[in-house]
Design a protein around this motif. Structure first.
Motif, PDB file in Angstrom:
ATOM      1  N   MET A  81       0.809  -1.187   0.000  1.00 41.00           N
ATOM      2  CA  MET A  81       0.000   0.000   0.000  1.00 41.00           C
ATOM      3  C   MET A  81       0.860   1.261   0.000  1.00 41.00           C
ATOM      4  N   LEU A  82       2.012   1.228   0.669  1.00 47.85           N
ATOM      5  CA  LEU A  82       2.854   2.413   0.716  1.00 47.85           C
ATOM      6  C   LEU A  82       3.357   2.818  -0.659  1.00 47.85           C
ATOM      7  N   HIS A  83       3.621   1.838  -1.530  1.00 48.88           N
ATOM      8  CA  HIS A  83       4.100   2.177  -2.865  1.00 48.88           C
ATOM      9  C   HIS A  83       3.077   3.002  -3.629  1.00 48.88           C
ATOM     10  N   ARG A  84       1.820   2.848  -3.296  1.00 45.21           N
ATOM     11  CA  ARG A  84       0.749   3.633  -3.929  1.00 45.21           C
ATOM     12  C   ARG A  84       0.940   5.125  -3.679  1.00 45.21           C
ATOM     13  N   TYR A  85       1.502   5.454  -2.525  1.00 42.91           N
ATOM     14  CA  TYR A  85       1.741   6.848  -2.168  1.00 42.91           C
ATOM     15  C   TYR A  85       3.181   7.262  -2.381  1.00 42.91           C
ATOM     16  N   ASP A  86       3.992   6.382  -2.926  1.00 45.11           N
ATOM     17  CA  ASP A  86       5.381   6.647  -3.258  1.00 45.11           C
ATOM     18  C   ASP A  86       6.212   7.065  -2.046  1.00 45.11           C
ATOM     19  N   PHE A  87       6.016   6.392  -0.921  1.00 42.19           N
ATOM     20  CA  PHE A  87       6.953   6.540   0.175  1.00 42.19           C
ATOM     21  C   PHE A  87       7.171   5.206   0.841  1.00 42.19           C
ATOM     22  N   SER A  88       8.270   5.143   1.580  1.00 42.15           N
ATOM     23  CA  SER A  88       8.747   3.875   2.111  1.00 42.15           C
ATOM     24  C   SER A  88       8.278   3.636   3.546  1.00 42.15           C
ATOM     25  N   CYS A  89       8.609   2.466   4.035  1.00 41.77           N
ATOM     26  CA  CYS A  89       8.321   2.141   5.438  1.00 41.77           C
ATOM     27  C   CYS A  89       9.058   3.091   6.365  1.00 41.77           C
ATOM     28  N   SER A  90      10.250   3.498   5.978  1.00 37.67           N
ATOM     29  CA  SER A  90      11.002   4.433   6.827  1.00 37.67           C
ATOM     30  C   SER A  90      10.338   5.804   6.866  1.00 37.67           C
ATOM     31  N   ASP A  91       9.708   6.213   5.759  1.00 33.22           N
ATOM     32  CA  ASP A  91       8.941   7.462   5.753  1.00 33.22           C
ATOM     33  C   ASP A  91       7.722   7.317   6.668  1.00 33.22           C
ATOM     34  N   ALA A  92       7.077   6.182   6.595  1.00 31.67           N
ATOM     35  CA  ALA A  92       5.912   5.925   7.440  1.00 31.67           C
ATOM     36  C   ALA A  92       6.315   5.908   8.910  1.00 31.67           C
ATOM     37  N   ALA A  93       7.528   5.462   9.213  1.00 30.57           N
ATOM     38  CA  ALA A  93       7.996   5.438  10.600  1.00 30.57           C
ATOM     39  C   ALA A  93       8.084   6.853  11.163  1.00 30.57           C
ATOM     40  N   VAL A  94       8.503   7.819  10.330  1.00 31.25           N
ATOM     41  CA  VAL A  94       8.556   9.214  10.781  1.00 31.25           C
ATOM     42  C   VAL A  94       7.148   9.694  11.132  1.00 31.25           C
ATOM     43  N   LEU A  95       6.189   9.403  10.268  1.00 32.54           N
ATOM     44  CA  LEU A  95       4.805   9.807  10.551  1.00 32.54           C
ATOM     45  C   LEU A  95       4.286   9.126  11.812  1.00 32.54           C
ATOM     46  N   ASN A  96       4.666   7.892  12.007  1.00 35.16           N
ATOM     47  CA  ASN A  96       4.223   7.157  13.181  1.00 35.16           C
ATOM     48  C   ASN A  96       4.769   7.775  14.470  1.00 35.16           C
ATOM     49  N   VAL A  97       6.028   8.199  14.456  1.00 34.36           N
ATOM     50  CA  VAL A  97       6.607   8.858  15.632  1.00 34.36           C
ATOM     51  C   VAL A  97       5.814  10.123  15.948  1.00 34.36           C
ATOM     52  N   LEU A  98       5.484  10.888  14.919  1.00 35.08           N
ATOM     53  CA  LEU A  98       4.699  12.107  15.138  1.00 35.08           C
ATOM     54  C   LEU A  98       3.303  11.782  15.656  1.00 35.08           C
ATOM     55  N   ARG A  99       2.709  10.774  15.086  1.00 34.52           N
ATOM     56  CA  ARG A  99       1.347  10.398  15.477  1.00 34.52           C
ATOM     57  C   ARG A  99       1.281  10.003  16.945  1.00 34.52           C
ATOM     58  N   ARG A 100       2.339   9.400  17.432  1.00 35.76           N
ATOM     59  CA  ARG A 100       2.354   8.950  18.826  1.00 35.76           C
ATOM     60  C   ARG A 100       2.612  10.090  19.806  1.00 35.76           C
ATOM     61  N   GLY A 101       2.989  11.246  19.284  1.00 33.81           N
ATOM     62  CA  GLY A 101       3.236  12.399  20.147  1.00 33.81           C
ATOM     63  C   GLY A 101       1.934  12.991  20.651  1.00 33.81           C
ATOM     64  N   LYS A 102       2.072  13.933  21.542  1.00 31.15           N
ATOM     65  CA  LYS A 102       0.898  14.607  22.094  1.00 31.15           C
ATOM     66  C   LYS A 102       0.660  15.904  21.327  1.00 31.15           C
ATOM     67  N   PRO A 103      -0.584  16.368  21.304  1.00 32.77           N
ATOM     68  CA  PRO A 103      -0.863  17.646  20.642  1.00 32.77           C
ATOM     69  C   PRO A 103       0.051  18.730  21.203  1.00 32.77           C
ATOM     70  N   PRO A 104       0.579  19.593  20.408  1.00 31.44           N
ATOM     71  CA  PRO A 104       0.260  19.812  18.997  1.00 31.44           C
ATOM     72  C   PRO A 104       1.078  18.958  18.040  1.00 31.44           C
ATOM     73  N   TYR A 105       1.538  17.821  18.491  1.00 32.76           N
ATOM     74  CA  TYR A 105       2.307  16.890  17.655  1.00 32.76           C
ATOM     75  C   TYR A 105       3.580  17.543  17.119  1.00 32.76           C
TER      76      TYR A 105
END
Length: 81
Positions: A1-25
């Motif tokens: 599914m990630l290839h559909r958006y043209d980014f890698s698992c490592s890119d998704a890991a960055v988003l995941n770290v942010l997502r796990r943060g507290k507002p305002p992220y």
């Protein structure tokens, strides 16, 4: 599914770290790099790709015009603090 958006698992890991943060992220790139066990040189291209895709944005540091705060998913913010 990630290839559909043209980014890698490592890119998704960055988003995941942010997502796990507290507002305002907001998180400094250094903090993200530490959590992912990456160097700043390895993290920067990931941040650049995600910013180009419109998934994150860098915010200015109001007290220091030389710096920006890190990337952020549309609702997630990274700071250079």
């Amino acid at each position: 599914m990630l290839h559909r958006y043209d980014f890698s698992c490592s890119d998704a890991a960055v988003l995941n770290v942010l997502r796990r943060g507290k507002p305002p992220y907001a998180m400094a790139p250094k903090q993200i790099a530490e959590r992912l066990a990456l160097t700043s040189g390895a993290l920067t291209p990931r941040i650049d790709r995600l910013e180009e895709a419109g998934l994150i944005r860098r915010l200015p540091v109001l007290t220091d015009r030389r710096r920006t705060r890190g990337p952020a998913h549309r609702r997630r913010t990274i700071t250079n603090g």
